[in-house]
Design a protein around this motif. Structure first.
Motif, mmCIF file in Angstrom:
data_model
loop_
_atom_site.group_PDB
_atom_site.id
_atom_site.type_symbol
_atom_site.label_atom_id
_atom_site.label_comp_id
_atom_site.label_asym_id
_atom_site.label_seq_id
_atom_site.Cartn_x
_atom_site.Cartn_y
_atom_site.Cartn_z
ATOM 1 N N GLN A 237 41.799 59.089 39.967
ATOM 2 C CA GLN A 237 40.759 58.786 38.950
ATOM 3 C C GLN A 237 40.105 60.262 38.490
ATOM 4 O O GLN A 237 39.638 60.365 37.453
ATOM 5 C CB GLN A 237 39.773 57.704 39.311
ATOM 6 C CG GLN A 237 40.724 56.336 39.339
ATOM 7 C CD GLN A 237 39.714 55.246 40.109
ATOM 8 O OE1 GLN A 237 39.324 55.593 41.178
ATOM 9 N NE2 GLN A 237 39.932 54.125 39.289
ATOM 10 N N LEU A 238 39.570 60.846 39.710
ATOM 11 C CA LEU A 238 38.567 62.135 39.399
ATOM 12 C C LEU A 238 39.492 63.153 38.709
ATOM 13 O O LEU A 238 38.806 63.857 37.731
ATOM 14 C CB LEU A 238 38.138 62.665 40.677
ATOM 15 C CG LEU A 238 37.041 61.792 41.565
ATOM 16 C CD1 LEU A 238 36.834 62.288 42.846
ATOM 17 C CD2 LEU A 238 35.762 62.063 40.733
ATOM 18 N N GLY A 239 40.572 63.184 38.992
ATOM 19 C CA GLY A 239 41.643 64.062 38.105
ATOM 20 C C GLY A 239 41.521 63.545 36.899
ATOM 21 O O GLY A 239 41.865 64.674 35.997
ATOM 22 N N LEU A 240 41.813 62.599 36.505
ATOM 23 C CA LEU A 240 41.816 61.844 35.153
ATOM 24 C C LEU A 240 40.685 62.623 34.296
ATOM 25 O O LEU A 240 40.554 63.124 33.283
ATOM 26 C CB LEU A 240 42.129 60.607 35.001
ATOM 27 C CG LEU A 240 43.521 60.334 35.431
ATOM 28 C CD1 LEU A 240 43.473 58.464 35.461
ATOM 29 C CD2 LEU A 240 44.532 60.676 34.694
ATOM 30 N N PHE A 241 39.443 62.186 34.775
ATOM 31 C CA PHE A 241 38.232 62.792 34.020
ATOM 32 C C PHE A 241 38.131 64.307 34.164
ATOM 33 O O PHE A 241 37.796 64.764 33.237
ATOM 34 C CB PHE A 241 37.001 61.860 34.952
ATOM 35 C CG PHE A 241 37.018 60.593 34.515
ATOM 36 C CD1 PHE A 241 36.684 60.042 33.355
ATOM 37 C CD2 PHE A 241 37.102 59.623 35.671
ATOM 38 C CE1 PHE A 241 36.248 58.802 32.779
ATOM 39 C CE2 PHE A 241 36.536 58.168 35.088
ATOM 40 C CZ PHE A 241 36.504 57.868 33.619
ATOM 41 N N GLY A 242 38.440 64.786 35.399
ATOM 42 C CA GLY A 242 38.463 66.261 35.537
ATOM 43 C C GLY A 242 39.070 66.915 34.293
ATOM 44 O O GLY A 242 38.745 67.958 33.832
ATOM 45 N N THR A 243 40.300 66.479 34.110
ATOM 46 C CA THR A 243 41.228 66.901 33.040
ATOM 47 C C THR A 243 40.685 66.827 31.858
ATOM 48 O O THR A 243 40.471 67.974 30.912
ATOM 49 C CB THR A 243 42.648 66.295 33.174
ATOM 50 O OG1 THR A 243 43.192 66.767 34.488
ATOM 51 C CG2 THR A 243 43.568 67.100 32.136
#
Length: 398
Positions: A237-243
């Motif tokens: 989830q952090l990766g989705l937002f981070g991207t």
């Protein structure tokens, strides 16, 4: 006589059982100790290599890659890795994985949206690290970046009502003093530096990065305490937002240049090494840190400072003067003291107090009272541990 013989044989069997149990315990202890040493090596190498590799790629002559693209690529690779790990946890069943992600990400959208805040801050922090390392020597950055321990501790006291021991407050004071000395050395000269590097900008970037790291780490821990999601789900989830946020930052800061020269402009094998280290290094640490106690984490940080300094001398011609050595020594000592378990900190404080008031003495346990519990090097409950930076906090939510 029969009773005596029977009891004697039972005792012999009991002794054999104890010996086998002792041998098995010794084998388990040796394996755990081996894992701890492997964890130490991984932590030291990851901490030092990321900073050194970023510094190397940002100071090479020629065309520079866009730091914002590297941040986005690291988030993409991190998210894909977590997705593969979740796929493996579902035993390769695509349908189960899709249903799980639909439930965890979309149906429980409130929990997902909560991660937008730390993701935004982490994305900002990763970009600030590139700015800081581009303008500060690797060793100076490594020492100054330990201010994240101070900011994390302060935010944990304010947001989580966590109490710190007296020794931890002293260690934070030593930490701040050591960083101030190193920065004074840097401002006073610290050897020749390229014209395109600005130590003031580097210091501002590293301080902002430490503040963002401290706040995001505490906020993330607060989320994990009220959540049952796995560490891989939260990192996905952090990766989705981070991207998404990284792409917004790329468009805002370097959009025109990236559109003109290309997303992968300036990428070399060394740059890809930085991206892979940033993407997988944190996940790797999240795994091995389960086998490391707080003292080992502090020791790893101290060793990484020494390794970065030695490598900077060799690779970048960094000059170590007495002022830098003093500041770095204070920071290393402060990191070690802060990482001590609370019980050990109290023991040190009480030992120093009794030594100053009544001289050396031997403490006798009053009769009829059980002996005090032995200090253990294994991780305990969150309430008894000093607060740790971002990656370690993620592990505790797993």
């Amino acid at each position: 006589m029969a009773a005596v013989g029977s009891s004697g044989s039972t005792g012999a069997a009991g002794q054999g059982t104890v010996s086998a149990g002792t041998l098995e315990a010794g084998t388990v202890s040796a394996a755990h100790r081996r894992l701890k040493y492997i964890s130490l090596a991984v932590l030291v190498v990851q901490n030092a290599s990321l900073i050194l590799s970023i510094r190397y790629t940002r100071t090479l002559p020629g065309d520079r890659f866009f730091a914002t693209t590297a941040v986005v690529m690291a988030e993409v690779l991190k998210g894909l890795t977590c997705l593969l790990l979740l796929f493996a946890q579902k035993r390769g069943n695509v349908k189960h994985l899709v249903l799980f992600l639909h439930e965890a990400v979309l149906v429980q959208y409130v929990d997902t949206l909560k991660l937008a805040v730390p993701s935004l801050i982490y994305t900002l922090q990763n970009n600030l690290q590139y700015v800081a390392i581009s303008n500060l020597p690797a060793a100076t950055f490594q020492v100054t970046y330990q201010l994240k321990i101070l900011t994390t501790a302060l935010f944990s006291v304010l947001m989580l009502n966590r109490s710190l021991s007296r020794l931890q407050w002293v260690s934070l004071l030593l930490l701040f003093t050591g960083v101030a000395i190193v920065q004074a050395q840097q401002a006073g000269g610290g050897g020749p530096r390229p014209l395109d590097q600005n130590p003031g900008v580097g210091l501002a970037a590293v301080v902002a990065s430490c503040l963002s790291s401290g706040f995001a780490g505490v906020y993330f821990e607060k989320i994990l305490k009220g959540s049952s999601g796995s560490v891989w789900l939260r990192n996905l989830q952090l990766g989705l937002f981070g991207t998404a946020l990284g792409l917004v930052g790329l468009w805002w800061a370097e959009g025109t240049a990236v559109a003109h020269r290309g997303f992968f402009f300036g990428y070399t094998p060394a740059v890809w090494g930085v991206v892979l280290n940033q993407a997988f290094g944190g996940l790797l640490v999240a795994v091995v840190v389960k086998y490391a106690d707080n003292i080992l984490k502090g020791f790893a940080t101290s060793l990484s400072i020494v390794l970065s300094t030695v490598a900077s001398i060799r690779l970048f011609g960094f000059h170590v003067d007495p002022l830098f050595a003093l500041g770095a020594g204070l920071v290393i000592g402060a990191v070690y003291l802060y990482s001590l378990p609370r019980g050990a900190a109290k023991a040190i404080a009480s030992t120093s107090t009794s030594a100053s008031t009544s001289g050396p003495c031997t403490h006798q346990q009053p009769p009829g009272q059980p002996p005090p519990p032995q200090l253990s090097s294994h991780r305990g409950d969150l309430s008894t541990q000093p607060f740790l930076p971002k990656l370690l906090t993620k592990v505790k939510g797993s």
